[in-house]
Scaffold this motif. Structure first.
Motif, PDB file in Angstrom:
ATOM      1  N   THR A 283      -4.818   5.968   2.781  1.00  0.00           N
ATOM      2  CA  THR A 283      -5.394   5.779   1.449  1.00  0.00           C
ATOM      3  C   THR A 283      -4.372   5.115   0.532  1.00  0.00           C
ATOM      4  O   THR A 283      -3.176   5.271   0.700  1.00  0.00           O
ATOM      5  CB  THR A 283      -5.805   7.122   0.792  1.00  0.00           C
ATOM      6  N   ASN A 284      -4.874   4.378  -0.449  1.00  0.00           N
ATOM      7  CA  ASN A 284      -3.964   3.771  -1.420  1.00  0.00           C
ATOM      8  C   ASN A 284      -3.817   4.680  -2.640  1.00  0.00           C
ATOM      9  O   ASN A 284      -4.342   5.791  -2.659  1.00  0.00           O
ATOM     10  CB  ASN A 284      -4.436   2.364  -1.802  1.00  0.00           C
ATOM     11  N   GLU A 285      -3.139   4.191  -3.663  1.00  0.00           N
ATOM     12  CA  GLU A 285      -2.885   4.992  -4.870  1.00  0.00           C
ATOM     13  C   GLU A 285      -4.178   5.517  -5.475  1.00  0.00           C
ATOM     14  O   GLU A 285      -4.239   6.639  -5.957  1.00  0.00           O
ATOM     15  CB  GLU A 285      -2.189   4.121  -5.914  1.00  0.00           C
ATOM     16  N   ALA A 286      -5.201   4.685  -5.418  1.00  0.00           N
ATOM     17  CA  ALA A 286      -6.471   5.059  -6.035  1.00  0.00           C
ATOM     18  C   ALA A 286      -7.302   5.966  -5.130  1.00  0.00           C
ATOM     19  O   ALA A 286      -8.417   6.348  -5.471  1.00  0.00           O
ATOM     20  CB  ALA A 286      -7.265   3.803  -6.377  1.00  0.00           C
ATOM     21  N   GLY A 287      -6.768   6.322  -3.966  1.00  0.00           N
ATOM     22  CA  GLY A 287      -7.486   7.217  -3.073  1.00  0.00           C
ATOM     23  C   GLY A 287      -8.521   6.524  -2.195  1.00  0.00           C
ATOM     24  O   GLY A 287      -9.310   7.180  -1.518  1.00  0.00           O
TER      25      GLY A 287
ATOM     26  N   THR B 233       2.270 -17.136  -5.369  1.00  0.00           N
ATOM     27  CA  THR B 233       2.001 -16.102  -4.368  1.00  0.00           C
ATOM     28  C   THR B 233       1.066 -16.607  -3.283  1.00  0.00           C
ATOM     29  O   THR B 233       0.221 -17.466  -3.519  1.00  0.00           O
ATOM     30  CB  THR B 233       1.349 -14.851  -4.986  1.00  0.00           C
ATOM     31  N   LEU B 234       1.242 -16.054  -2.121  1.00  0.00           N
ATOM     32  CA  LEU B 234       0.338 -16.358  -1.008  1.00  0.00           C
ATOM     33  C   LEU B 234      -0.629 -15.204  -0.799  1.00  0.00           C
ATOM     34  O   LEU B 234      -1.799 -15.388  -0.515  1.00  0.00           O
ATOM     35  CB  LEU B 234       1.139 -16.575   0.274  1.00  0.00           C
ATOM     36  N   LEU B 235      -0.095 -13.979  -0.901  1.00  0.00           N
ATOM     37  CA  LEU B 235      -0.909 -12.789  -0.646  1.00  0.00           C
ATOM     38  C   LEU B 235      -0.853 -11.861  -1.850  1.00  0.00           C
ATOM     39  O   LEU B 235       0.046 -11.945  -2.678  1.00  0.00           O
ATOM     40  CB  LEU B 235      -0.345 -12.016   0.554  1.00  0.00           C
ATOM     41  N   ARG B 236      -1.801 -10.934  -1.878  1.00  0.00           N
ATOM     42  CA  ARG B 236      -1.765  -9.909  -2.921  1.00  0.00           C
ATOM     43  C   ARG B 236      -1.520  -8.559  -2.269  1.00  0.00           C
ATOM     44  O   ARG B 236      -1.887  -8.337  -1.132  1.00  0.00           O
ATOM     45  CB  ARG B 236      -3.095  -9.859  -3.682  1.00  0.00           C
ATOM     46  N   ASP B 237      -0.876  -7.665  -3.004  1.00  0.00           N
ATOM     47  CA  ASP B 237      -0.628  -6.339  -2.429  1.00  0.00           C
ATOM     48  C   ASP B 237      -1.806  -5.408  -2.713  1.00  0.00           C
ATOM     49  O   ASP B 237      -2.829  -5.839  -3.255  1.00  0.00           O
ATOM     50  CB  ASP B 237       0.697  -5.766  -2.923  1.00  0.00           C
ATOM     51  N   ALA B 238      -1.641  -4.135  -2.339  1.00  0.00           N
ATOM     52  CA  ALA B 238      -2.761  -3.195  -2.422  1.00  0.00           C
ATOM     53  C   ALA B 238      -3.306  -3.066  -3.843  1.00  0.00           C
ATOM     54  O   ALA B 238      -4.494  -2.845  -4.048  1.00  0.00           O
ATOM     55  CB  ALA B 238      -2.317  -1.831  -1.910  1.00  0.00           C
ATOM     56  N   GLU B 239      -2.439  -3.232  -4.832  1.00  0.00           N
ATOM     57  CA  GLU B 239      -2.892  -3.097  -6.220  1.00  0.00           C
ATOM     58  C   GLU B 239      -3.427  -4.418  -6.777  1.00  0.00           C
ATOM     59  O   GLU B 239      -3.696  -4.522  -7.969  1.00  0.00           O
ATOM     60  CB  GLU B 239      -1.754  -2.600  -7.113  1.00  0.00           C
ATOM     61  N   GLY B 240      -3.499  -5.434  -5.910  1.00  0.00           N
ATOM     62  CA  GLY B 240      -4.016  -6.715  -6.362  1.00  0.00           C
ATOM     63  C   GLY B 240      -2.956  -7.563  -7.039  1.00  0.00           C
ATOM     64  O   GLY B 240      -3.238  -8.622  -7.591  1.00  0.00           O
ATOM     65  N   GLN B 241      -1.689  -7.102  -7.030  1.00  0.00           N
ATOM     66  CA  GLN B 241      -0.597  -7.880  -7.611  1.00  0.00           C
ATOM     67  C   GLN B 241      -0.194  -8.982  -6.638  1.00  0.00           C
ATOM     68  O   GLN B 241      -0.161  -8.756  -5.433  1.00  0.00           O
ATOM     69  CB  GLN B 241       0.628  -6.979  -7.776  1.00  0.00           C
ATOM     70  N   GLY B 242       0.165 -10.135  -7.167  1.00  0.00           N
ATOM     71  CA  GLY B 242       0.651 -11.207  -6.299  1.00  0.00           C
ATOM     72  C   GLY B 242       1.997 -10.837  -5.705  1.00  0.00           C
ATOM     73  O   GLY B 242       2.836 -10.248  -6.374  1.00  0.00           O
ATOM     74  N   MET B 243       2.184 -11.146  -4.417  1.00  0.00           N
ATOM     75  CA  MET B 243       3.468 -10.845  -3.779  1.00  0.00           C
ATOM     76  C   MET B 243       4.331 -12.093  -3.756  1.00  0.00           C
ATOM     77  O   MET B 243       3.829 -13.185  -3.544  1.00  0.00           O
ATOM     78  CB  MET B 243       3.237 -10.378  -2.339  1.00  0.00           C
ATOM     79  N   PRO B 244       5.646 -11.936  -3.950  1.00  0.00           N
ATOM     80  CA  PRO B 244       6.532 -13.101  -3.849  1.00  0.00           C
ATOM     81  C   PRO B 244       6.405 -13.760  -2.482  1.00  0.00           C
ATOM     82  O   PRO B 244       5.971 -13.124  -1.515  1.00  0.00           O
ATOM     83  CB  PRO B 244       7.930 -12.490  -4.001  1.00  0.00           C
ATOM     84  N   ILE B 245       6.807 -15.035  -2.422  1.00  0.00           N
ATOM     85  CA  ILE B 245       6.631 -15.783  -1.177  1.00  0.00           C
ATOM     86  C   ILE B 245       7.321 -15.089  -0.010  1.00  0.00           C
ATOM     87  O   ILE B 245       6.745 -14.944   1.069  1.00  0.00           O
ATOM     88  CB  ILE B 245       7.175 -17.218  -1.336  1.00  0.00           C
ATOM     89  N   LEU B 246       8.577 -14.652  -0.235  1.00  0.00           N
ATOM     90  CA  LEU B 246       9.310 -14.035   0.878  1.00  0.00           C
ATOM     91  C   LEU B 246       8.528 -12.842   1.441  1.00  0.00           C
ATOM     92  O   LEU B 246       8.342 -12.712   2.647  1.00  0.00           O
ATOM     93  CB  LEU B 246      10.705 -13.593   0.407  1.00  0.00           C
ATOM     94  N   ASP B 247       8.044 -11.997   0.545  1.00  0.00           N
ATOM     95  CA  ASP B 247       7.303 -10.814   1.000  1.00  0.00           C
ATOM     96  C   ASP B 247       6.010 -11.212   1.705  1.00  0.00           C
ATOM     97  O   ASP B 247       5.601 -10.585   2.687  1.00  0.00           O
ATOM     98  CB  ASP B 247       6.974  -9.903  -0.183  1.00  0.00           C
TER      99      ASP B 247
END
Ligand code: PHE
Length: 448
Positions: A230-234, A393-407
């Motif tokens: 589960t993510n932060e939001a359950g 950003t290429l991808l977004r993380d679980a919270e919908g935030q853009g991830m840096p290119i390296l990540d």
């Protein structure tokens, strides 16, 4: 003979290719070289921060299960495919499948993974080089938590330093692969790994004695299962489990053919499963030690486990700043970590280069300079991902935030490319390869 490595011509061998290529002089040399590829930033930089991002003990257990149930069998499959074909990954699939294009494609996927992974691996290895110089100059000695955290931020947001270290590291990798000083280096792997192991043990003892042992161990080994799905939001998320599997691939250098290449030089007298279990055990022990050292210290200072990629660089200097002989230990630690990264990076570049040399008949020097240069160029995007290219950003993380290119690149390669490669490798070994060949490979050298 083009190949350079810790190889000596040993026992009479089947097939002309092998006679030209050489073999590891002993099972011990093979295990050392394979462990040199496996043990690297994956164990000490990546594993601990993923544990923090995905909630601790449950992730650690999922990771251990993946190592055992997926990692070890795929390692066996890769070594076996390499030894049976005596080829680089692309050539191995071509030879063993009788040239079927769909299988040759799996070899290409591996070469592509090598490209992508090395491009950002070199940037992170650059951070360890920088922390080596930070340790020499002693900037983090007697510094407080904020200052030490700030040092990392300062490094990754400075485009010049990022490019200089990335270039220095890639330069070293390219030089080693061209000039074939691998042989010299491989003699050192055993000593360097023992030293790294001893230093990690020291850090673990320091962490257990003067850090928060109870909190650290609880965090690492007591599972809070819902965190695994589960993510932060359950809401349900598959990401932690995917990450555990991706990490199992990454840390054991699986899914792209690095171990096919190493297996291609293993003598027929050795046991494949035995060697695979040994490599997996060494790799896992190093990762767990790094985890214990980092989390016992982290909880002493009440830091956030979910720091992301800066974790090891922000936490361990806190210990070096306080412990007896801390500066010396810090210098040795970052130097050894840089070497561990180097031996892993060499195996990444070797997969890419070997294909162009063996199958496209490029010369070693041309192949290494050209492909190494392209990888360096690709790495610039990762190197600048926290400064000039911040916000791209290429991808977004679980919270919908853009991830840096390296990540993002790291996630694409490790959570997707390697496991997909691994799936095909497993299918190939378990289903497509001739039964007798598999059986002979597994039983040779006295079986497990
Ligand atoms: N296993 C290496 C590490 O843990 C990284 C690597 C991945 C090397 C894939 C080769 C192939 O640092």
């Amino acid at each position: 003979m083009e190949f350079q490595g810790a190889l000596e011509m040993s026992s009479p061998i089947n097939g002309d290719d092998v006679i030209k290529r050489g073999l590891w002089s002993s099972r011990f040399m093979f295990i050392l070289a394979a462990a040199g590829s496996a043990i690297g930033l994956g164990n000490i930089w990546r594993f601990p921060y993923l544990v923090g991002q995905y909630g601790g003990g449950a992730f650690v257990i999922a990771y251990l299960v993946c190592i055992l149930l997926v990692g070890v069998p795929i390692l066996v499959a890769e070594i076996m495919i390499g030894r049976e074909s005596r080829k680089n990954p692309v050539g191995a699939f071509r030879r063993l499948s009788g040239g079927r294009p769909q299988w040759v494609l799996v070899g290409f996927l591996g070469v592509a993974s090598g490209f992508v992974i090395l491009s950002y691996y070199s940037v992170v290895a650059g951070w360890t080089l920088d922390y080596f110089t930070k340790s020499v100059s002693g900037v983090y000695m007697e510094a407080d938590v904020e200052t030490i955290g700030g040092l990392f931020g300062g490094l990754v947001t400075d485009p010049v330093q990022q490019l200089v270290w990335h270039t220095a590291f890639m330069g070293a990798v390219i030089a080693i692969v061209i000039f074939g000083v691998r042989q010299g280096l491989e003699r050192w792997i055993g000593v360097l790994m023992r030293l790294l192991f001893i230093l990690l043990l020291l850090l673990v003892i320091y962490g257990l004695v003067s850090g928060d042992a109870a909190a650290g161990l609880r965090y690492l080994f007591v599972p809070d299962w819902p965190k695994l799905y589960t993510n932060e939001a359950g809401e349900f998320t598959a990401m932690p489990m995917l990450a555990a599997m991706g990490q199992a691939f990454f840390t054991m250098s699986l899914g792209m053919g690095a171990m096919i290449t190493y297996g291609s030089y293993l003598s027929d007298d050795e046991s494949v499963p035995g060697a695979a279990i040994m490599v997996a055990a060494l790799d896992t022990i190093i990762a767990l030690l790094a985890g214990i050292a980092i989390y016992t210290i982290l909880f002493k200072y009440n830091l956030d486990p979910a720091q992301g990629p800066g974790l090891v660089f922000k936490v361990l200097p806190l210990a070096f700043a306080q412990m007896p002989f801390g500066r010396l230990i810090g210098i040795a630690f970052f130097l050894l970590l840089s070497f561990a990264a180097l031996t892993s990076a060499i195996s990444l570049l070797e997969v890419v280069v070997a294909h162009f040399i063996d199958d496209r008949k490029w010369r070693r020097r041309t192949a290494t300079l050209t492909l190494g240069g392209v990888i360096w160029g690709l790495g610039i995007f990762s190197a600048l991902s926290y400064s000039q290219l911040e916000g791209v950003t290429l991808l977004r993380d679980a919270e919908g935030q853009g991830m840096p290119i390296l990540d993002s690149v790291d996630r694409i390669a490790n959570n997707y490319m390697l496991p997909i490669g691994g799936l095909f490798i497993a299918l190939f070994a378990g289903w497509f390869m001739k039964r007798e060949k598999v059986k002979r490979q597994l039983l040779e050298g006295g079986g497990p």
